[in-house]
Design an enzyme around this catalytic site. Sequence first.
Site, mmCIF file in Angstrom:
data_model
loop_
_atom_site.group_PDB
_atom_site.id
_atom_site.type_symbol
_atom_site.label_atom_id
_atom_site.label_comp_id
_atom_site.label_asym_id
_atom_site.label_seq_id
_atom_site.Cartn_x
_atom_site.Cartn_y
_atom_site.Cartn_z
ATOM 1 N N ARG A 182 64.453 -7.750 7.884
ATOM 2 C CA ARG A 182 63.491 -8.790 8.270
ATOM 3 C C ARG A 182 63.139 -9.637 7.061
ATOM 4 O O ARG A 182 62.823 -9.117 5.999
ATOM 5 C CB ARG A 182 62.231 -8.132 8.848
ATOM 6 C CG ARG A 182 61.031 -9.050 9.025
ATOM 7 C CD ARG A 182 61.203 -9.946 10.238
ATOM 8 N NE ARG A 182 60.161 -10.951 10.321
ATOM 9 C CZ ARG A 182 59.063 -10.855 11.059
ATOM 10 N NH1 ARG A 182 58.848 -9.771 11.771
ATOM 11 N NH2 ARG A 182 58.189 -11.830 11.087
ATOM 12 N N ARG A 222 64.799 -13.547 13.641
ATOM 13 C CA ARG A 222 64.623 -12.315 12.867
ATOM 14 C C ARG A 222 65.460 -11.180 13.436
ATOM 15 O O ARG A 222 65.719 -11.123 14.640
ATOM 16 C CB ARG A 222 63.168 -11.910 12.813
ATOM 17 C CG ARG A 222 62.553 -11.778 14.189
ATOM 18 C CD ARG A 222 61.069 -11.829 14.154
ATOM 19 N NE ARG A 222 60.640 -13.191 13.957
ATOM 20 C CZ ARG A 222 59.486 -13.673 14.312
ATOM 21 N NH1 ARG A 222 58.602 -12.913 14.876
ATOM 22 N NH2 ARG A 222 59.162 -14.910 14.102
ATOM 23 N N ASP A 229 61.252 -7.734 14.822
ATOM 24 C CA ASP A 229 59.833 -8.061 14.782
ATOM 25 C C ASP A 229 59.103 -6.954 15.516
ATOM 26 O O ASP A 229 59.485 -6.593 16.633
ATOM 27 C CB ASP A 229 59.583 -9.408 15.471
ATOM 28 C CG ASP A 229 58.120 -9.825 15.437
ATOM 29 O OD1 ASP A 229 57.488 -9.670 14.372
ATOM 30 O OD2 ASP A 229 57.615 -10.308 16.458
ATOM 31 N N ASP A 274 55.209 -6.084 16.598
ATOM 32 C CA ASP A 274 53.805 -6.492 16.658
ATOM 33 C C ASP A 274 52.955 -5.344 17.163
ATOM 34 O O ASP A 274 53.296 -4.695 18.155
ATOM 35 C CB ASP A 274 53.627 -7.682 17.610
ATOM 36 C CG ASP A 274 54.155 -8.983 17.038
ATOM 37 O OD1 ASP A 274 54.217 -9.110 15.800
ATOM 38 O OD2 ASP A 274 54.499 -9.876 17.830
#
Length: 187
Positions: free
Chosen positions: A94, A103, A106, A108
């Site tokens: 990343r 990317r 990712d 989150d």
Amino acid sequence: MTAAAALARTAVLALGSNLGDREATLAAAVRAIAELPGAELTAVSPVYASDAVKPDGVDLDAPGYLNLVVSLLWSGEPHALLEAVNGIENDHGRTRKERWGDRTLDIDLIRLGDLRQDDKRLTLPHPRAAERDFVLAPWLDIDPDAELPGRGRVRELLAVADRTARAHPVTMSVDPVHQTGSEGPRR
């Protein structure tokens, strides 16, 4: 049950990848999350595909994403989980050159129990999760009663979410990213 497990909170993480071997990256990331000290993986959603979303909206010229959601019991501090998943992202190449750029991985942090937090590094619950069908749909798959603190039930949020990201279930032989036609995107 250990004392640490008794203090654990349910965390919801959303994973996405639009570069490289997306399926292999997501699978490796889920394994890495399951191996984190203080984590007990409790559910993994089906994989969904979506168009890339940039600050100006959907970008059909960018590679499409594969997305999934996991839930886990986390017995550590919120920033420790954030640092751990940032490390997993880094392990998968990343880079952070462009906001919402393409990317390899990712991750989150969407929710950690009912914790509400807003500082320079972490906002909980995730401030844009309620708008993202590629987060809400897989989350609903693993928890039909899911709620986003302060925003409402995931089922209701998904019903009104902007569908410009066009999330699609992925089958073993079909990745319908960017698929449109006279019938529109497949759901």
